[in-house]
Write a protein that holds these residues in place. Structure first.
Motif, PDB file in Angstrom:
ATOM      1  N   VAL A   1      41.319  44.299  16.708  1.00 24.11           N
ATOM      2  CA  VAL A   1      42.167  43.571  15.891  1.00 24.11           C
ATOM      3  C   VAL A   1      42.356  42.208  16.250  1.00 24.11           C
ATOM      4  O   VAL A   1      42.318  41.305  15.249  1.00 24.11           O
ATOM      5  CB  VAL A   1      43.453  44.511  15.624  1.00 24.11           C
ATOM      6  CG1 VAL A   1      44.437  43.783  14.951  1.00 24.11           C
ATOM      7  CG2 VAL A   1      43.101  45.771  15.163  1.00 24.11           C
ATOM      8  N   LEU A   2      42.737  42.225  17.320  1.00 23.35           N
ATOM      9  CA  LEU A   2      42.910  40.485  18.031  1.00 23.35           C
ATOM     10  C   LEU A   2      41.861  39.820  18.217  1.00 23.35           C
ATOM     11  O   LEU A   2      42.067  38.500  18.698  1.00 23.35           O
ATOM     12  CB  LEU A   2      44.057  40.903  19.089  1.00 23.35           C
ATOM     13  CG  LEU A   2      45.225  41.583  18.668  1.00 23.35           C
ATOM     14  CD1 LEU A   2      46.303  41.370  19.992  1.00 23.35           C
ATOM     15  CD2 LEU A   2      46.094  40.885  17.529  1.00 23.35           C
ATOM     16  N   GLY A   3      40.613  40.420  18.579  1.00 24.86           N
ATOM     17  CA  GLY A   3      39.433  39.538  18.470  1.00 24.86           C
ATOM     18  C   GLY A   3      39.087  39.134  20.142  1.00 24.86           C
ATOM     19  O   GLY A   3      38.402  38.403  20.430  1.00 24.86           O
ATOM     20  N   TYR A   4      39.848  39.776  20.891  1.00 21.13           N
ATOM     21  CA  TYR A   4      39.247  39.683  22.523  1.00 21.13           C
ATOM     22  C   TYR A   4      38.150  40.293  22.765  1.00 21.13           C
ATOM     23  O   TYR A   4      37.845  41.491  22.031  1.00 21.13           O
ATOM     24  CB  TYR A   4      40.363  40.174  23.459  1.00 21.13           C
ATOM     25  CG  TYR A   4      41.777  39.448  23.278  1.00 21.13           C
ATOM     26  CD1 TYR A   4      41.867  38.344  23.980  1.00 21.13           C
ATOM     27  CD2 TYR A   4      42.932  40.078  22.510  1.00 21.13           C
ATOM     28  CE1 TYR A   4      43.230  37.572  23.997  1.00 21.13           C
ATOM     29  CE2 TYR A   4      44.131  39.285  22.651  1.00 21.13           C
ATOM     30  CZ  TYR A   4      44.145  38.190  23.228  1.00 21.13           C
ATOM     31  OH  TYR A   4      45.228  37.655  23.114  1.00 21.13           O
ATOM     32  N   SER A   5      37.347  39.934  23.720  1.00 22.68           N
ATOM     33  CA  SER A   5      36.176  40.555  24.072  1.00 22.68           C
ATOM     34  C   SER A   5      36.160  41.829  24.546  1.00 22.68           C
ATOM     35  O   SER A   5      37.290  42.157  25.108  1.00 22.68           O
ATOM     36  CB  SER A   5      35.376  39.535  25.102  1.00 22.68           C
ATOM     37  OG  SER A   5      36.086  39.805  26.432  1.00 22.68           O
ATOM     38  N   ASN A   6      35.134  42.705  24.441  1.00 26.77           N
ATOM     39  CA  ASN A   6      35.313  44.165  25.179  1.00 26.77           C
ATOM     40  C   ASN A   6      35.354  44.408  26.180  1.00 26.77           C
ATOM     41  O   ASN A   6      36.299  44.953  26.897  1.00 26.77           O
ATOM     42  CB  ASN A   6      33.777  44.696  24.562  1.00 26.77           C
ATOM     43  CG  ASN A   6      33.859  46.075  24.966  1.00 26.77           C
ATOM     44  OD1 ASN A   6      33.343  46.509  26.149  1.00 26.77           O
ATOM     45  ND2 ASN A   6      34.434  46.971  24.234  1.00 26.77           N
ATOM     46  N   SER A   7      34.818  43.598  27.291  1.00 29.20           N
ATOM     47  CA  SER A   7      35.112  43.622  28.771  1.00 29.20           C
ATOM     48  C   SER A   7      36.161  43.164  29.017  1.00 29.20           C
ATOM     49  O   SER A   7      36.792  43.807  30.028  1.00 29.20           O
ATOM     50  CB  SER A   7      33.827  42.673  29.400  1.00 29.20           C
ATOM     51  OG  SER A   7      34.139  41.280  28.984  1.00 29.20           O
ATOM     52  N   PHE A   8      36.998  42.087  28.410  1.00 26.69           N
ATOM     53  CA  PHE A   8      38.069  41.614  28.846  1.00 26.69           C
ATOM     54  C   PHE A   8      39.271  42.828  28.365  1.00 26.69           C
ATOM     55  O   PHE A   8      40.256  43.107  29.265  1.00 26.69           O
ATOM     56  CB  PHE A   8      38.653  40.285  28.024  1.00 26.69           C
ATOM     57  CG  PHE A   8      40.096  39.932  28.347  1.00 26.69           C
ATOM     58  CD1 PHE A   8      40.540  39.222  29.304  1.00 26.69           C
ATOM     59  CD2 PHE A   8      40.971  40.230  27.362  1.00 26.69           C
ATOM     60  CE1 PHE A   8      41.688  39.154  29.661  1.00 26.69           C
ATOM     61  CE2 PHE A   8      42.268  39.999  27.453  1.00 26.69           C
ATOM     62  CZ  PHE A   8      42.727  39.226  28.540  1.00 26.69           C
ATOM     63  N   SER A   9      39.169  43.501  27.292  1.00 26.00           N
ATOM     64  CA  SER A   9      39.956  44.531  26.689  1.00 26.00           C
ATOM     65  C   SER A   9      40.017  45.665  27.493  1.00 26.00           C
ATOM     66  O   SER A   9      41.140  46.137  28.238  1.00 26.00           O
ATOM     67  CB  SER A   9      39.744  44.797  25.326  1.00 26.00           C
ATOM     68  OG  SER A   9      39.806  43.537  24.364  1.00 26.00           O
ATOM     69  N   LEU A  10      38.773  45.884  27.983  1.00 27.27           N
ATOM     70  CA  LEU A  10      38.793  46.906  28.985  1.00 27.27           C
ATOM     71  C   LEU A  10      39.229  47.038  30.239  1.00 27.27           C
ATOM     72  O   LEU A  10      39.702  47.651  30.840  1.00 27.27           O
ATOM     73  CB  LEU A  10      37.377  47.410  29.179  1.00 27.27           C
ATOM     74  CG  LEU A  10      36.401  48.404  27.734  1.00 27.27           C
ATOM     75  CD1 LEU A  10      35.034  48.427  28.001  1.00 27.27           C
ATOM     76  CD2 LEU A  10      37.289  49.603  27.285  1.00 27.27           C
ATOM     77  N   SER A  11      39.040  45.661  30.730  1.00 32.71           N
ATOM     78  CA  SER A  11      39.440  45.349  32.163  1.00 32.71           C
ATOM     79  C   SER A  11      41.116  45.483  32.142  1.00 32.71           C
ATOM     80  O   SER A  11      41.737  45.856  33.145  1.00 32.71           O
ATOM     81  CB  SER A  11      38.984  44.141  32.524  1.00 32.71           C
ATOM     82  OG  SER A  11      37.716  43.926  32.739  1.00 32.71           O
ATOM     83  N   LEU A  12      41.680  44.893  31.213  1.00 36.14           N
ATOM     84  CA  LEU A  12      43.180  44.907  31.043  1.00 36.14           C
ATOM     85  C   LEU A  12      43.548  46.312  30.819  1.00 36.14           C
ATOM     86  O   LEU A  12      44.705  46.566  31.468  1.00 36.14           O
ATOM     87  CB  LEU A  12      43.519  43.887  29.722  1.00 36.14           C
ATOM     88  CG  LEU A  12      45.067  43.697  29.800  1.00 36.14           C
ATOM     89  CD1 LEU A  12      45.476  42.767  30.963  1.00 36.14           C
ATOM     90  CD2 LEU A  12      45.449  43.042  28.409  1.00 36.14           C
ATOM     91  N   GLY A  13      43.168  47.390  30.062  1.00 40.21           N
ATOM     92  CA  GLY A  13      43.356  48.573  30.009  1.00 40.21           C
ATOM     93  C   GLY A  13      43.232  49.205  31.426  1.00 40.21           C
ATOM     94  O   GLY A  13      44.187  50.182  31.736  1.00 40.21           O
TER      95      GLY A  13
END
Length: 450
Positions: free
Chosen positions: A290-302
């Protein structure tokens, strides 16, 4: 985990058997054996979350990525929708034949269904039969988990001393989050080792096979557990009642008498699971899709938020035993109501410190539930219907508002274009939880009801 138990006297049924001190070894076995089964459930949830795109392409014949994503979320949700039926199966077994028997049967079914998913041919191989078999296995998983959480809470709570019940049952949540982390770690490991192309081809099947094997290990451990002292005493009391004349009260009649408690339980489970499935399960995908962040960044934050929660869950349990479970739950609901909108606004900021602050703030609000909620839910019901009542109310709420959250939020965002939908979903859940807890009497440090 060896230091989980501190000597205390449990007064669960005001009887000599229930008042005996539970040994350190038996208590640790109970916590580990039951928790591992719940780990498998959340391990499986992590696999679906991490591999949603690959599973969608493998089993659903549609070139539109959004349609494939909705299809796999719908398949995931199907397992939750059948959970109430599972609670009607395993709940009465747990209350009539034993907590251990019901938990052993449920993990057996979960292990078989999870392992079977690893063996299902793709849509390219068997056509429409592929998604049908996948949905059937997901339904079997949902059926098995219908008795898993309620039974696990009941089992640990009935073994635990009154003064330590929040802390000991919080390890169930520790196991859930550990399973979620382990599932994500296994997917990441095999992706790094095999490569994305091989992972999409056949490598995604290996984590599901691992999940099935973990389920069999959990079954082995559960079969070695002792039945709870509360259930053993309940059996003795029922044997004495059968020997004397008088009317017998059936399980479902007893459940009908518990309807106010069932409603309170459903309200508490709503906020408990909405926060789980939105904050841990949905936000990483929301950041990417939805917000357009990269997959690796999103998973790392989670992953960062999940590790933050994992470390603090036992602290939350200790705090609940000290200041009271009701205070903890009210605080968590209030934080969500006040801070969710600002946190979701920060998710749009493109600033790493602000993004991290937003996710950790939401996680902190959820932590107030982790140590307090399991013991609160088990204290709502008497021993004769505890397994069934908790399983039924828990799974109805999860089916309607928890496991369906990714599907509902994805659909609403696509239908309305409003990217703040998940924030409002969290706030509504928090309001429901706050209203429910205000009608619950705090039982911290007190015996479980008979």
């Amino acid at each position: 985990m060896g230091e989980l138990y501190v000597s205390s006297t449990s007064h669960d049924m005001s009887t000599p058997r229930a008042q005996e001190s539970t040994s350190r070894k038996a208590m640790t076995r109970a916590v580990v054996g039951v928790t591992l089964g719940n780990m498998v459930e959340w391990f499986d949830f992590a696999l679906y979350s991490s591999l949603a795109g690959i599973i969608g392409k493998t089993f659903f014949h549609n070139g539109n990525p959004t349609t494939q994503l909705l299809a796999i979320y719908a398949t995931f949700a199907a397992g939750f929708l059948i959970r109430p039926l599972g609670s009607l199966v395993f709940g009465p077994i747990g209350d009539k034949y034993g907590r251990r028997m019901a938990l052993s049967l449920s993990i057996s079914l979960m292990a078989v269904a999870t392992f079977a998913i690893a063996l299902i041919p793709s849509y390219a191989s068997i056509g429409v039969c592929a998604p049908i078999v996948l949905i059937l296995m997901r339904l079997l998983q949902g059926l098995s988990t219908g008795g898993e959480y309620g039974g696990s809470c009941t089992f640990i709570a009935e073994h635990a001393p009154d003064k330590r019940r929040s802390f000991l049952t919080s390890w169930l949540e520790f196991g859930n989050i550990s399973g979620f982390l382990l599932g994500g770690a296994v997917v990441t490991l095999f992706t790094l080792v095999l490569g994305e192309a091989t992972m999409a081809d056949w490598g995604w099947r290996v984590p599901f096979a691992v999940g099935g094997l973990l389920g069999m290990i959990a079954l082995y451990l559960r079969l070695s557990l002792e039945e709870t002292p509360v259930f053993q005493q309940m059996q003795e009391n029922e044997a004495a009642q059968k020997a004397s004349p008088g009317a017998k009260t059936g399980l479902f009649a007893l459940l009908l008498n518990e309807w106010p408690q069932l409603l309170k339980c459903m309200g508490l489970v709503t906020v408990f699971n909405v926060t789980y499935y939105i904050i841990l399960g949905y936000i990483p995908g929301y950041l990417e899709n939805v917000l357009g962040y990269s997959n690796s960044f999103s998973l790392s934050l989670g992953m960062t938020a999940t590790l933050f929660m994992l470390v603090l869950i036992p602290v939350s349990g200790l705090l609940a035993d000290r200041i009271g479970r009701k205070v903890m739950i009210i605080t968590g609901c209030a934080l969500l109501i006040v801070l969710t909108i600002p946190c979701f606004m920060l998710l749009h900021s493109q600033s790493l410190p602000l993004l991290l602050a937003a996710v950790l703030t939401l996680t902190l609000a959820q932590l107030f539930f982790e140590g307090a909620m399991p013991a609160t839910l088990t204290s709502l019901f008497g021993s004769r219907v505890r397994f069934s009542a908790l399983a039924i109310s828990y799974n109805i709420a999860v089916s309607l508002f928890g496991g369906t959250a990714p599907l509902i939020n994805t659909w609403l965002i696509n239908a309305t274009g409003n990217q703040m939908i998940p924030a409002w979903y969290l706030i509504v859940g928090a309001v429901v939880g706050l209203i429910s807890i205000l009608f619950v009497q705090d039982s911290t440090g007190k015996p479980l009801p008979q």
